[in-house]
Design a protein around this motif. Structure first.
Motif, mmCIF file in Angstrom:
data_model
loop_
_atom_site.group_PDB
_atom_site.id
_atom_site.type_symbol
_atom_site.label_atom_id
_atom_site.label_comp_id
_atom_site.label_asym_id
_atom_site.label_seq_id
_atom_site.Cartn_x
_atom_site.Cartn_y
_atom_site.Cartn_z
ATOM 1 N N GLU A 259 0.846 -1.195 0.000
ATOM 2 C CA GLU A 259 0.000 0.000 0.000
ATOM 3 C C GLU A 259 0.877 1.238 0.000
ATOM 4 O O GLU A 259 1.871 1.307 0.725
ATOM 5 C CB GLU A 259 -0.899 0.033 1.238
ATOM 6 C CG GLU A 259 -2.065 -0.907 1.159
ATOM 7 C CD GLU A 259 -3.077 -0.646 2.260
ATOM 8 O OE1 GLU A 259 -3.140 0.488 2.768
ATOM 9 O OE2 GLU A 259 -3.797 -1.595 2.593
ATOM 10 N N ARG B 83 -4.813 6.254 -2.446
ATOM 11 C CA ARG B 83 -4.223 5.150 -1.705
ATOM 12 C C ARG B 83 -4.190 4.007 -2.705
ATOM 13 O O ARG B 83 -5.223 3.560 -3.186
ATOM 14 C CB ARG B 83 -5.059 4.790 -0.485
ATOM 15 C CG ARG B 83 -4.838 3.424 0.079
ATOM 16 C CD ARG B 83 -3.936 3.227 1.291
ATOM 17 N NE ARG B 83 -3.453 4.359 2.002
ATOM 18 C CZ ARG B 83 -3.845 4.730 3.224
ATOM 19 N NH1 ARG B 83 -4.772 4.064 3.857
ATOM 20 N NH2 ARG B 83 -3.309 5.780 3.799
ATOM 21 N N SER B 84 -2.995 3.537 -3.019
ATOM 22 C CA SER B 84 -2.809 2.491 -4.011
ATOM 23 C C SER B 84 -2.466 1.182 -3.314
ATOM 24 O O SER B 84 -1.587 1.152 -2.453
ATOM 25 C CB SER B 84 -1.668 2.843 -4.964
ATOM 26 O OG SER B 84 -1.912 4.088 -5.558
ATOM 27 N N THR B 85 -3.152 0.131 -3.696
ATOM 28 C CA THR B 85 -2.876 -1.198 -3.170
ATOM 29 C C THR B 85 -2.579 -2.108 -4.355
ATOM 30 O O THR B 85 -3.380 -2.201 -5.286
ATOM 31 C CB THR B 85 -4.078 -1.760 -2.384
ATOM 32 O OG1 THR B 85 -4.434 -0.832 -1.368
ATOM 33 C CG2 THR B 85 -3.739 -3.101 -1.760
#
Length: 180
Positions: free
Chosen positions: A146, A160-162
């Motif tokens: 993340e 927010r990158s996962t």
């Protein structure tokens, strides 16, 4: 007498062989149509000898395949419905860094009017080196990564990158972007 019986039996034998060969060819045509996706194709089941029973087995197999295919289509449609209504951007990235599937929210977050077509390189669609680096890093670890990223689409966005590596030899990565 034997010669007369032989002469009379030859045409009868040829007729029976030709009849069976035609029925086998009919089964071959029916299975080819079923294999090509023709839902109306049916094999002859009469008479009830071995070839007729084989036709019945082919018809049952075709009905089972059709039911399974319809179930798969329903599952696909439900998955598409869920993905289409998510506010988070979701993309499946293959091992070559190309988008295998993406929803409309991903396009909206990245400032595009439509999701990328399957096969589009993520780097050319997203134009974010940080996002590319996150996907590459996710390929080498077993847990989800993340990161909070700043994307420069037509408007600056914080997301927010996962990125999660998917199991299997394909080496795919599931990318989820949540607009902060």
């Amino acid at each position: 007498t034997a010669l007369a019986a032989l002469v009379l039996s030859i045409p009868l034998t040829l007729w029976v062989a030709r009849t069976h060969a035609e029925r086998v060819r009919d089964l071959e045509v029916a299975t080819a149509r079923i294999g090509a996706g023709d839902g109306a194709a049916r094999a002859r089941e009469r008479p009830g000898d071995e070839i007729g029973r084989l036709g019945g087995a082919i018809n049952r197999m075709a009905a089972e395949l059709r039911a399974r295919f319809q179930a798969l289509e329903r599952e696909r449609d439900e998955r598409e419905l869920v993905l289409g209504h998510m506010s988070d951007g979701v993309a499946l990235i293959d091992r070559d860094g190309r988008v295998a599937h993406a929803n409309r929210s991903l396009a909206a977050i990245l400032g595009a009017p439509l999701p990328p077509a399957p096969g589009t390189p993520l780097s050319s669609f997203a134009r974010s080196p940080e996002l590319d680096a996150l996907v590459q890093e996710a390929r080498g670890v077993s847990q989800a990564l993340e990161r909070d990223l700043r994307l420069w689409a037509p408007l600056q966005r914080f997301v927010r990158s996962t990125a999660t590596r998917l199991p299997g030899p394909e080496g795919g990565v599931l990318l989820v972007l949540h607009d902060l």
